[in-house]
Design an enzyme around this catalytic site. Structure first.
Site, PDB file in Angstrom:
ATOM      1  N   ASP A   1      -9.743   1.977   3.237  1.00  0.00           N
ATOM      2  CA  ASP A   1      -9.673   1.093   4.412  1.00  0.00           C
ATOM      3  C   ASP A   1     -10.327   1.707   5.654  1.00  0.00           C
ATOM      4  O   ASP A   1     -11.056   1.024   6.377  1.00  0.00           O
ATOM      5  CB  ASP A   1      -8.210   0.747   4.740  1.00  0.00           C
ATOM      6  CG  ASP A   1      -7.659  -0.349   3.843  1.00  0.00           C
ATOM      7  OD1 ASP A   1      -8.462  -1.082   3.221  1.00  0.00           O
ATOM      8  OD2 ASP A   1      -6.427  -0.478   3.756  1.00  0.00           O
TER       9      ASP A   1
ATOM     10  N   LYS B   1       0.814  -1.226   0.000  1.00  0.00           N
ATOM     11  CA  LYS B   1       0.000   0.000   0.000  1.00  0.00           C
ATOM     12  C   LYS B   1       0.845   1.273   0.000  1.00  0.00           C
ATOM     13  O   LYS B   1       0.482   2.268  -0.623  1.00  0.00           O
ATOM     14  CB  LYS B   1      -0.955  -0.011   1.200  1.00  0.00           C
ATOM     15  CG  LYS B   1      -2.010  -1.107   1.046  1.00  0.00           C
ATOM     16  CD  LYS B   1      -2.998  -1.156   2.177  1.00  0.00           C
ATOM     17  CE  LYS B   1      -3.859  -2.400   1.962  1.00  0.00           C
ATOM     18  NZ  LYS B   1      -5.097  -2.399   2.666  1.00  0.00           N
TER      19      LYS B   1
ATOM     20  N   ASN C   1      -4.990   1.903  -1.340  1.00  0.00           N
ATOM     21  CA  ASN C   1      -5.513   0.540  -1.531  1.00  0.00           C
ATOM     22  C   ASN C   1      -6.374   0.422  -2.784  1.00  0.00           C
ATOM     23  O   ASN C   1      -6.830  -0.671  -3.122  1.00  0.00           O
ATOM     24  CB  ASN C   1      -6.290   0.059  -0.299  1.00  0.00           C
ATOM     25  CG  ASN C   1      -7.698   0.644  -0.231  1.00  0.00           C
ATOM     26  OD1 ASN C   1      -7.972   1.700  -0.798  1.00  0.00           O
ATOM     27  ND2 ASN C   1      -8.586  -0.039   0.450  1.00  0.00           N
TER      28      ASN C   1
ATOM     29  N   ALA D   1      -2.055  -0.969   6.346  1.00  0.00           N
ATOM     30  CA  ALA D   1      -3.435  -1.045   6.834  1.00  0.00           C
ATOM     31  C   ALA D   1      -3.634  -0.124   8.029  1.00  0.00           C
ATOM     32  O   ALA D   1      -4.618   0.621   8.105  1.00  0.00           O
ATOM     33  CB  ALA D   1      -3.778  -2.485   7.193  1.00  0.00           C
TER      34      ALA D   1
ATOM     35  N   THR E   1       7.990  -4.051  15.522  1.00  0.00           N
ATOM     36  CA  THR E   1       9.185  -3.231  15.297  1.00  0.00           C
ATOM     37  C   THR E   1       8.922  -1.833  15.858  1.00  0.00           C
ATOM     38  O   THR E   1       8.121  -1.072  15.294  1.00  0.00           O
ATOM     39  CB  THR E   1       9.496  -3.142  13.790  1.00  0.00           C
ATOM     40  OG1 THR E   1       9.580  -4.471  13.273  1.00  0.00           O
ATOM     41  CG2 THR E   1      10.781  -2.397  13.517  1.00  0.00           C
TER      42      THR E   1
HETATM   43  P1  NDP Z   1       2.084  -4.518   5.932  1.00  0.00           P
HETATM   44  O1  NDP Z   1       2.984  -5.556   5.368  1.00  0.00           O
HETATM   45  O2  NDP Z   1       2.173  -3.136   5.426  1.00  0.00           O
HETATM   46  O3  NDP Z   1       2.301  -4.458   7.532  1.00  0.00           O
HETATM   47  C1  NDP Z   1       2.326  -5.637   8.272  1.00  0.00           C
HETATM   48  C2  NDP Z   1       2.235  -5.329   9.758  1.00  0.00           C
HETATM   49  O4  NDP Z   1       2.062  -6.562  10.462  1.00  0.00           O
HETATM   50  C3  NDP Z   1       3.469  -4.672  10.339  1.00  0.00           C
HETATM   51  O5  NDP Z   1       3.080  -3.815  11.403  1.00  0.00           O
HETATM   52  C4  NDP Z   1       4.258  -5.873  10.873  1.00  0.00           C
HETATM   53  O6  NDP Z   1       5.116  -5.547  11.924  1.00  0.00           O
HETATM   54  C5  NDP Z   1       3.122  -6.706  11.418  1.00  0.00           C
HETATM   55  N1  NDP Z   1       3.428  -8.140  11.534  1.00  0.00           N
HETATM   56  C6  NDP Z   1       3.618  -9.019  10.517  1.00  0.00           C
HETATM   57  N2  NDP Z   1       3.808 -10.256  11.011  1.00  0.00           N
HETATM   58  C7  NDP Z   1       3.761 -10.160  12.375  1.00  0.00           C
HETATM   59  C8  NDP Z   1       3.884 -11.089  13.443  1.00  0.00           C
HETATM   60  N3  NDP Z   1       4.114 -12.391  13.204  1.00  0.00           N
HETATM   61  N4  NDP Z   1       3.765 -10.638  14.714  1.00  0.00           N
HETATM   62  C9  NDP Z   1       3.529  -9.318  14.950  1.00  0.00           C
HETATM   63  N5  NDP Z   1       3.393  -8.384  13.974  1.00  0.00           N
HETATM   64  C10 NDP Z   1       3.517  -8.801  12.696  1.00  0.00           C
HETATM   65  O7  NDP Z   1       0.600  -5.113   5.760  1.00  0.00           O
HETATM   66  P2  NDP Z   1      -0.759  -4.281   5.750  1.00  0.00           P
HETATM   67  O8  NDP Z   1      -0.671  -3.290   6.844  1.00  0.00           O
HETATM   68  O9  NDP Z   1      -1.086  -3.831   4.398  1.00  0.00           O
HETATM   69  O10 NDP Z   1      -1.839  -5.425   6.127  1.00  0.00           O
HETATM   70  C11 NDP Z   1      -1.937  -5.928   7.445  1.00  0.00           C
HETATM   71  C12 NDP Z   1      -3.069  -6.930   7.521  1.00  0.00           C
HETATM   72  O11 NDP Z   1      -4.325  -6.287   7.444  1.00  0.00           O
HETATM   73  C13 NDP Z   1      -3.054  -7.986   6.404  1.00  0.00           C
HETATM   74  O12 NDP Z   1      -3.332  -9.258   6.989  1.00  0.00           O
HETATM   75  C14 NDP Z   1      -4.166  -7.563   5.501  1.00  0.00           C
HETATM   76  O13 NDP Z   1      -4.751  -8.642   4.803  1.00  0.00           O
HETATM   77  C15 NDP Z   1      -5.142  -6.979   6.532  1.00  0.00           C
HETATM   78  N6  NDP Z   1      -6.071  -6.042   5.922  1.00  0.00           N
HETATM   79  C16 NDP Z   1      -7.400  -6.318   5.968  1.00  0.00           C
HETATM   80  C17 NDP Z   1      -8.300  -5.460   5.438  1.00  0.00           C
HETATM   81  C18 NDP Z   1      -9.746  -5.774   5.497  1.00  0.00           C
HETATM   82  O14 NDP Z   1     -10.515  -5.112   4.803  1.00  0.00           O
HETATM   83  N7  NDP Z   1     -10.161  -6.725   6.295  1.00  0.00           N
HETATM   84  C19 NDP Z   1      -7.890  -4.207   4.781  1.00  0.00           C
HETATM   85  C20 NDP Z   1      -6.486  -3.973   4.843  1.00  0.00           C
HETATM   86  C21 NDP Z   1      -5.616  -4.880   5.364  1.00  0.00           C
HETATM   87  P3  NDP Z   1       6.637  -5.041  11.652  1.00  0.00           P
HETATM   88  O15 NDP Z   1       6.545  -3.571  11.393  1.00  0.00           O
HETATM   89  O16 NDP Z   1       7.333  -5.420  12.889  1.00  0.00           O
HETATM   90  O17 NDP Z   1       7.118  -5.827  10.435  1.00  0.00           O
END
Ligand code: NDP
Length: 286
Positions: free
Chosen positions: A113, A76, A97, A142, A164
């Site tokens: 979103d 995004k 998005n 997100a 992080t």
């Molecule tokens: P990004 O890749 O931009 O961000 C991922 C985030 O998740 C970061 O904060 C990352 O932390 C964290 N993360 C990943 N794995 C872990 C873990 N094992 N434990 C703790 N934290 C973790 O993804 P998005 O923000 O775009 O999407 C996030 C989620 O939201 C996705 O699953 C997506 O499908 C869902 N979503 C759902 C929507 C809906 O309409 N229902 C709409 C938009 C998104 P770090 O910074 O430490 O890497």
């Protein structure tokens, strides 16, 4: 090819959601439900894009005549860099998005979103945001999309926590201008309790849960996982054990944000209640 079929192939517009991973996405199903409701014929695919290939993928889809694209994890913020013009809410989020390929060859970016989450919380789940204490877990694209709309709904406070710390602190500082938001480490979160806990991480995609402390749920609280699946997500299973009074997966948000994208592309508002019922008849149990 008959004349009718020839005409059909010319007018059938093409759309896609692109991400990595993306195979789990229910967006193709949702957009087809909306299309049927509105008597629109369209093609909507889920397309996997390898890391490093996002900008090129976008240009390829535009060249192939796609009319619009949804962007999911983790692209995004990359999308916000690629568009030629951008809505105010997407600029504030610095995350896109939804892209519309304009007739003049330019790309317009939006972020639906936050609107999707708020509609799901307030309309579908009857959950008030005003004066509530909210924890947002995650600091990716997100989380960026939902923060300003949540703050605009006047919560008492919003805490952000993230695996992080650097990324979490940065996003908290960035959004402080929009309302009472603060960074809290996972340890600091244990001192607090919340009315709404939103899991905006992608942890559910790998069957993980964020490493949150126990006992963060206030009486009557809602645990909301932006992730979703056929079964309860690990976060929702964990939240129920921790005493969350209500839980909900992200399918309601997914349908509501999809409706806003659909409206941008087709200038009609689909029936989100019917679509949600069709894709998830027992949502509150999952
Ligand atoms: P990004 O890749 O931009 O961000 C991922 C985030 O998740 C970061 O904060 C990352 O932390 C964290 N993360 C990943 N794995 C872990 C873990 N094992 N434990 C703790 N934290 C973790 O993804 P998005 O923000 O775009 O999407 C996030 C989620 O939201 C996705 O699953 C997506 O499908 C869902 N979503 C759902 C929507 C809906 O309409 N229902 C709409 C938009 C998104 P770090 O910074 O430490 O890497």
């Amino acid at each position: 090819m008959t004349a009718d079929l020839f005409e059909f192939s010319l007018v059938k517009k093409r759309f896609a959601v692109i991400g990595n991973p993306v195979a789990h996405s229910k967006s193709p199903e949702i957009h087809q439900i909306f299309a049927q409701q509105c008597n629109i014929v369209l093609d909507y695919q889920a397309i996997h894009v390898d890391h490093g290939g996002f900008a090129q993928a976008l240009r390829n889809l535009q060249a192939r005549g796609f009319a619009g694209i949804n962007i999911t994890v983790p692209y995004k913020q990359n999308a916000a860099e690629q568009v030629d013009s951008i809505s105010k809410r997407a600029r504030v989020a610095n995350a896109v998005n939804t892209i519309k390929f304009e007739d003049d060859g330019s790309m317009y970016g939006d972020n639906t979103d936050g609107e999707g989450l708020l509609r799901d919380l307030e309309k579908n789940l009857c959950q008030s945001i005003c004066d509530s204490k909210i924890l947002v877990v995650g600091a990716g694209g997100a989380a960026r999309g939902i923060l300003e709309p949540i703050l605009a709904a006047k919560p008492e406070m919003v805490a952000i926590t993230n695996r992080t710390a650097k990324r979490g602190i940065s996003i908290s500082n960035e959004f402080l201008q929009y309302g009472p938001v603060s960074w809290q480490s996972f340890d600091q979160v244990s001192e607090l309790s919340f009315d709404i806990v939103v899991n905006a991480t992608s942890a559910s995609l790998t069957g993980d849960i964020p490493n949150l402390p126990n006992q963060i749920f206030a009486p009557g609280s809602l645990a909301y996982d932006m992730g979703y699946g056929e079964q309860s997500t690990p976060f929702i299973i964990w939240a129920k054990k921790q005493g969350a009074a209500r839980t909900a997966n992200g399918l309601g948000m997914l349908v509501e944000q999809a409706a806003s994208s659909f409206k941008l592309w087709h200038q009609v508002e689909p029936d989100t209640g019917a679509a949600l019922l069709a894709i998830c008849p027992n949502r509150m149990q999952s």
